[in-house]
Design a protein around this motif. Structure first.
Motif, PDB file in Angstrom:
ATOM      1  N   THR A 128       0.842  -1.199   0.000  1.00 43.89           N
ATOM      2  CA  THR A 128       0.000   0.000   0.000  1.00 43.89           C
ATOM      3  C   THR A 128       0.874   1.245   0.000  1.00 43.89           C
ATOM      4  OG1 THR A 128      -1.736  -1.164   1.223  1.00 43.89           O
ATOM      5  CG2 THR A 128      -1.833   1.235   1.212  1.00 43.89           C
ATOM      6  N   SER A 129       0.509   2.190  -0.860  1.00 44.52           N
ATOM      7  CA  SER A 129       1.259   3.446  -0.923  1.00 44.52           C
ATOM      8  C   SER A 129       0.288   4.596  -1.151  1.00 44.52           C
ATOM      9  CB  SER A 129       2.296   3.407  -2.051  1.00 44.52           C
ATOM     10  OG  SER A 129       1.657   3.214  -3.302  1.00 44.52           O
ATOM     11  N   GLN A 130       0.765   5.810  -0.900  1.00 44.73           N
ATOM     12  CA  GLN A 130      -0.034   7.016  -1.087  1.00 44.73           C
ATOM     13  C   GLN A 130       0.475   7.782  -2.309  1.00 44.73           C
ATOM     14  OE1 GLN A 130      -2.715   8.276   0.679  1.00 44.73           O
ATOM     15  NE2 GLN A 130      -2.797   6.397   1.882  1.00 44.73           N
ATOM     16  N   GLU A 131      -0.462   8.184  -3.170  1.00 46.32           N
ATOM     17  CA  GLU A 131      -0.121   8.973  -4.354  1.00 46.32           C
ATOM     18  C   GLU A 131      -0.892  10.282  -4.314  1.00 46.32           C
ATOM     19  OE1 GLU A 131       2.002   8.456  -6.754  1.00 46.32           O
ATOM     20  OE2 GLU A 131       2.618   6.393  -6.333  1.00 46.32           O
ATOM     21  N   ILE A 132      -0.231  11.374  -4.705  1.00 45.65           N
ATOM     22  CA  ILE A 132      -0.890  12.685  -4.808  1.00 45.65           C
ATOM     23  C   ILE A 132      -1.152  12.963  -6.276  1.00 45.65           C
ATOM     24  CG2 ILE A 132      -0.654  15.157  -4.436  1.00 45.65           C
ATOM     25  CD1 ILE A 132       1.043  14.553  -1.999  1.00 45.65           C
ATOM     26  N   ILE A 133      -2.424  13.135  -6.616  1.00 42.13           N
ATOM     27  CA  ILE A 133      -2.847  13.342  -8.000  1.00 42.13           C
ATOM     28  C   ILE A 133      -3.520  14.706  -8.120  1.00 42.13           C
ATOM     29  CG2 ILE A 133      -4.162  12.375  -9.930  1.00 42.13           C
ATOM     30  CD1 ILE A 133      -2.042  10.488  -8.894  1.00 42.13           C
ATOM     31  N   PHE A 134      -3.294  15.370  -9.254  1.00 48.20           N
ATOM     32  CA  PHE A 134      -3.979  16.638  -9.550  1.00 48.20           C
ATOM     33  C   PHE A 134      -4.921  16.402 -10.728  1.00 48.20           C
ATOM     34  CE2 PHE A 134      -0.221  17.989  -7.290  1.00 48.20           C
ATOM     35  CZ  PHE A 134      -0.672  19.029  -6.496  1.00 48.20           C
ATOM     36  N   PRO A 135      -6.159  15.990 -10.448  1.00 48.04           N
ATOM     37  CA  PRO A 135      -7.091  15.667 -11.539  1.00 48.04           C
ATOM     38  C   PRO A 135      -7.762  16.933 -12.102  1.00 48.04           C
ATOM     39  CG  PRO A 135      -8.120  15.212  -9.430  1.00 48.04           C
ATOM     40  CD  PRO A 135      -6.748  15.720  -9.121  1.00 48.04           C
ATOM     41  N   TRP A 136      -6.971  17.717 -12.824  1.00 53.25           N
ATOM     42  CA  TRP A 136      -7.451  18.990 -13.358  1.00 53.25           C
ATOM     43  C   TRP A 136      -7.007  19.152 -14.806  1.00 53.25           C
ATOM     44  CZ3 TRP A 136     -10.485  22.437 -10.618  1.00 53.25           C
ATOM     45  CH2 TRP A 136     -10.602  22.213  -9.241  1.00 53.25           C
ATOM     46  N   ALA A 137      -7.720  20.008 -15.509  1.00 56.70           N
ATOM     47  CA  ALA A 137      -7.300  20.455 -16.840  1.00 56.70           C
ATOM     48  C   ALA A 137      -7.417  21.973 -16.865  1.00 56.70           C
ATOM     49  CB  ALA A 137      -8.163  19.838 -17.933  1.00 56.70           C
ATOM     50  N   MET A 138      -6.572  22.613 -17.671  1.00 54.03           N
ATOM     51  CA  MET A 138      -6.586  24.064 -17.817  1.00 54.03           C
ATOM     52  C   MET A 138      -6.882  24.385 -19.280  1.00 54.03           C
ATOM     53  SD  MET A 138      -5.531  24.841 -14.675  1.00 54.03           S
ATOM     54  CE  MET A 138      -4.771  26.451 -14.635  1.00 54.03           C
ATOM     55  N   VAL A 139      -7.984  25.080 -19.521  1.00 57.70           N
ATOM     56  CA  VAL A 139      -8.353  25.486 -20.876  1.00 57.70           C
ATOM     57  C   VAL A 139      -7.884  26.917 -21.071  1.00 57.70           C
ATOM     58  CG1 VAL A 139     -10.247  25.805 -22.501  1.00 57.70           C
ATOM     59  CG2 VAL A 139     -10.327  23.926 -20.859  1.00 57.70           C
ATOM     60  N   ASN A 140      -6.977  27.129 -22.013  1.00 51.09           N
ATOM     61  CA  ASN A 140      -6.331  28.428 -22.220  1.00 51.09           C
ATOM     62  C   ASN A 140      -6.697  29.019 -23.570  1.00 51.09           C
ATOM     63  OD1 ASN A 140      -4.407  28.162 -19.778  1.00 51.09           O
ATOM     64  ND2 ASN A 140      -3.937  26.333 -20.977  1.00 51.09           N
ATOM     65  N   SER A 141      -7.066  30.291 -23.546  1.00 53.40           N
ATOM     66  CA  SER A 141      -7.344  31.035 -24.777  1.00 53.40           C
ATOM     67  C   SER A 141      -6.840  32.456 -24.581  1.00 53.40           C
ATOM     68  CB  SER A 141      -8.842  31.046 -25.089  1.00 53.40           C
ATOM     69  OG  SER A 141      -9.111  31.846 -26.224  1.00 53.40           O
ATOM     70  N   GLY A 142      -5.714  32.787 -25.238  1.00 53.51           N
ATOM     71  CA  GLY A 142      -5.123  34.106 -25.026  1.00 53.51           C
ATOM     72  C   GLY A 142      -4.695  34.247 -23.583  1.00 53.51           C
ATOM     73  N   ASN A 143      -5.195  35.317 -22.939  1.00 50.90           N
ATOM     74  CA  ASN A 143      -4.872  35.553 -21.529  1.00 50.90           C
ATOM     75  C   ASN A 143      -5.892  34.945 -20.584  1.00 50.90           C
ATOM     76  OD1 ASN A 143      -2.579  37.078 -22.212  1.00 50.90           O
ATOM     77  ND2 ASN A 143      -3.832  38.922 -22.507  1.00 50.90           N
ATOM     78  N   GLN A 144      -6.850  34.231 -21.116  1.00 48.41           N
ATOM     79  CA  GLN A 144      -7.935  33.673 -20.304  1.00 48.41           C
ATOM     80  C   GLN A 144      -7.692  32.193 -20.042  1.00 48.41           C
ATOM     81  OE1 GLN A 144     -11.778  34.244 -22.058  1.00 48.41           O
ATOM     82  NE2 GLN A 144     -12.913  33.648 -20.220  1.00 48.41           N
ATOM     83  N   THR A 145      -7.878  31.787 -18.773  1.00 51.16           N
ATOM     84  CA  THR A 145      -7.712  30.392 -18.379  1.00 51.16           C
ATOM     85  C   THR A 145      -8.898  29.958 -17.530  1.00 51.16           C
ATOM     86  OG1 THR A 145      -5.290  30.528 -18.399  1.00 51.16           O
ATOM     87  CG2 THR A 145      -6.269  28.737 -17.133  1.00 51.16           C
TER      88      THR A 145
END
Length: 555
Positions: A128-145
């Motif tokens: 057994t082990s611990q994992e840190i996950i970042f379940p995200w996406a970043m949608v970028n258009s110009g200066n907007q995120t």
């Protein structure tokens, strides 16, 4: 020999021609039963008009547990569908932890960006082990995120259910992000003031989160008596009126202006408390207080639209805890204790508004009666079958925390309605009545419209820490998250959404996952099959081919 060469050249030419044609013509065939790989028309509309590049960073790369690898695969497949519709869309898979030396500094930076990690327990080969996950996406258009959450948690969900929930909301999550980036003309929301509604700091997180979709302004009804037409005309410049926990009674003039706003097409979202009771009022020497009916003068108003918000408190065995300190000041311990007046409401999932949302937290909620009128009513949220209502006035005491509830006293019912959607052609609440003020172009009946009434003003209230608002739905005392913000956002989106985007939530996706227990038990067997079967197949084909040649080329 020439004939074989001819066929070879023709075959090669056909392959080249097909590949050249495929580079210009793209089509996918979705043979899945649930049409998992077919985007809805509403989702397609969100990317149809993009002329500038849209770059999506998906933070699901690297060494991932099995369930997140599946989530990554489904995310990639979905984004490929969006890219097929609009070639301005590109995406990258990124490992956010790659090359990071200072993990604490990195975690702080990610938290500041609002990208909360998920701690995952991974069991493999008995370890057994611990994992840190970042379940995200970043949608970028110009200066907007725009940030897109990829993981959809639900209380009590198994890993399989968590992945199904997450995959099911992917299309909506990305379509929602594309909508925020592509939106040009924002609709307007009026936050009503003047009747003791919640202060801005307690609605700050919700209002901030919907600014991506809508323009927000405040309107005070104080001047209705002096100039009702001006107030109504000002109100009609907004598409929706938000009334959040009024504590002072509405005058007949104010009600008539609101009535005409609704009759003439204005949408409305009401969060009302018909009983005055707050948890803070119990923190006194006696540990008790009296819950009293709050007179808002709205009974006849809601009655005409087909509901009645009753001055009762919902007592529910399915509830969320409150935290109390026990012991001396130096050795105080903070213990979460079940509080029957804080119903924890699980969605019926009978409407796009409540589809696939986390449990919603109510506090001192009232019950709603559904009346038999022409407008269509949909119960969006209701208390559990093990709940009951208690009339007011009533003494509420912290002493009940020491008592074990008797289930026999709770009715086995269908639950008390707590949030109701009303849709249809509304009749004025002042039909065949003396009008309190004279309004220009007043109407007795309106076209099709919709409104939502929620029997708890605190549903929209965020907590504070050091005077700063926390995320709506987050309880700082128990470190728990509830679905209040998502539910309210869906309410507003449904009331104002003309594109049908929210109907994507009706899409059902079932992901068949491997059984971890069977994997552990049958791992050796399937490894042996996967190694030996191909070898045996090759040997069998070789023997068959040798026998065939021997039979056909005998001397």
């Amino acid at each position: 020999m020439k004939q074989q060469l001819k066929y070879s050249i023709l075959g090669l030419a056909a392959v080249v021609a097909i590949n050249v044609l495929a580079s210009y013509v793209y089509h996918r065939f979705d043979l899945t039963e649930d049409k998992r790989y077919t985007l809805s028309e509403a989702a397609l509309q969100t990317v149809a008009d993009f002329k500038s590049p849209i770059v999506i960073d998906v933070l699901l790369e690297g060494n991932l547990p099995a369930e997140f690898s599946r989530l990554k695969t489904e995310t990639v497949l979905l984004l490929e569908q969006f890219r097929a519709e609009n070639r301005k869309i590109t995406f990258n898979l990124i490992d956010p932890k790659e090359g990071i030396d200072n993990s604490e500094e990195f975690m702080a930076q990610m938290q500041q960006l609002g990208l909360k990690p998920v701690n995952v327990t991974v069991t493999e080969d008995g370890k057994t082990s611990q994992e840190i996950i970042f379940p995200w996406a970043m949608v970028n258009s110009g200066n907007q995120t725009v940030k897109v959450p990829l993981l959809k948690n639900k209380l009590g969900a198994t890993p399989e259910e968590r992945i199904n929930n997450s995959v099911q909301q992917l299309e909506y999550a990305f379509a929602d992000a594309f909508t925020k980036i592509g939106i040009k003309d924002k609709k307007k929301i009026a936050v009503l003031k003047g009747n003791g509604e919640l202060e801005d700091q307690y609605m700050a997180d919700f209002l901030t989160s919907i600014r991506d979709y809508y323009n927000i302004g405040a309107i005070t009804l104080d001047s209705v008596a002096a100039n009702p037409n001006r107030v109504l005309n000002q109100l009609k410049t907004f598409d929706l009126a938000l009334v959040a926990k009024p504590t002072q009674a509405f005058t007949e003039e104010e009600k008539y202006v609101l009535d005409q706003y609704i009759i003439q097409g204005g949408k409305s979202l009401w969060l009302v408390d018909q009983v005055a009771m707050e948890i803070d009022s119990l923190y006194n020497e006696n540990g008790s207080n009296i819950a009293l009916k709050r007179e808002l003068n709205l009974d006849d108003f809601f009655f005409k639209y087909g509901i009645r918000v009753n001055p009762v408190l919902v007592n529910d065995l399915y509830n969320t805890p409150i935290v109390l300190a026990t012991g001396n000041s130096k050795d105080s311990q903070y213990n979460p204790l079940p509080w029957v007046y804080n119903p924890m409401v699980f969605s019926r999932e009978n409407h796009p508004i409540n589809k696939n949302i986390e449990a919603v937290r109510f506090q001192f909620a009232n019950g709603i009666d559904i009346l038999n009128t022409g407008a269509r009513k949909t119960v969006l949220l209701a208390s559990s079958p093990l709940s009951k209502t208690e009339g007011s006035p009533k003494t509420i005491s912290l002493d009940i925390l020491a008592q074990t509830p008797n289930e026999k006293q709770y009715e086995q019912n269908a639950g008390t309605p707590l949030a109701v959607l009303i849709e249809g052609e509304f009749n004025s609440a002042y039909t065949n009545r003396v009008k309190p003020v004279k309004l220009t172009n007043a109407a007795e009946k309106g076209a099709a419209n919709k409104m939502i009434v929620i029997a708890d003003g605190d549903l929209i209230k965020n907590q504070l820490r050091n005077g700063l608002p926390l995320e709506l739905g987050y309880d700082k005392w128990t470190n728990s998250f509830y679905g209040n913000k998502e539910f309210l956002t869906n309410c507003v989106n449904y009331l104002l959404d003309d594109t049908g985007l929210i109907n994507i939530r009706n899409k059902k996706v079932a992901i068949p996952l491997l059984d971890p227990q069977k994997i552990s038990e049958q791992k050796s067997k399937w490894q042996l099959i996967n190694i030996l079967f191909p070898i045996l197949l090759v040997v069998l084909l070789g023997i068959s081919y040798g026998w065939y040649r021997k039979q056909n080329y005998k001397a």
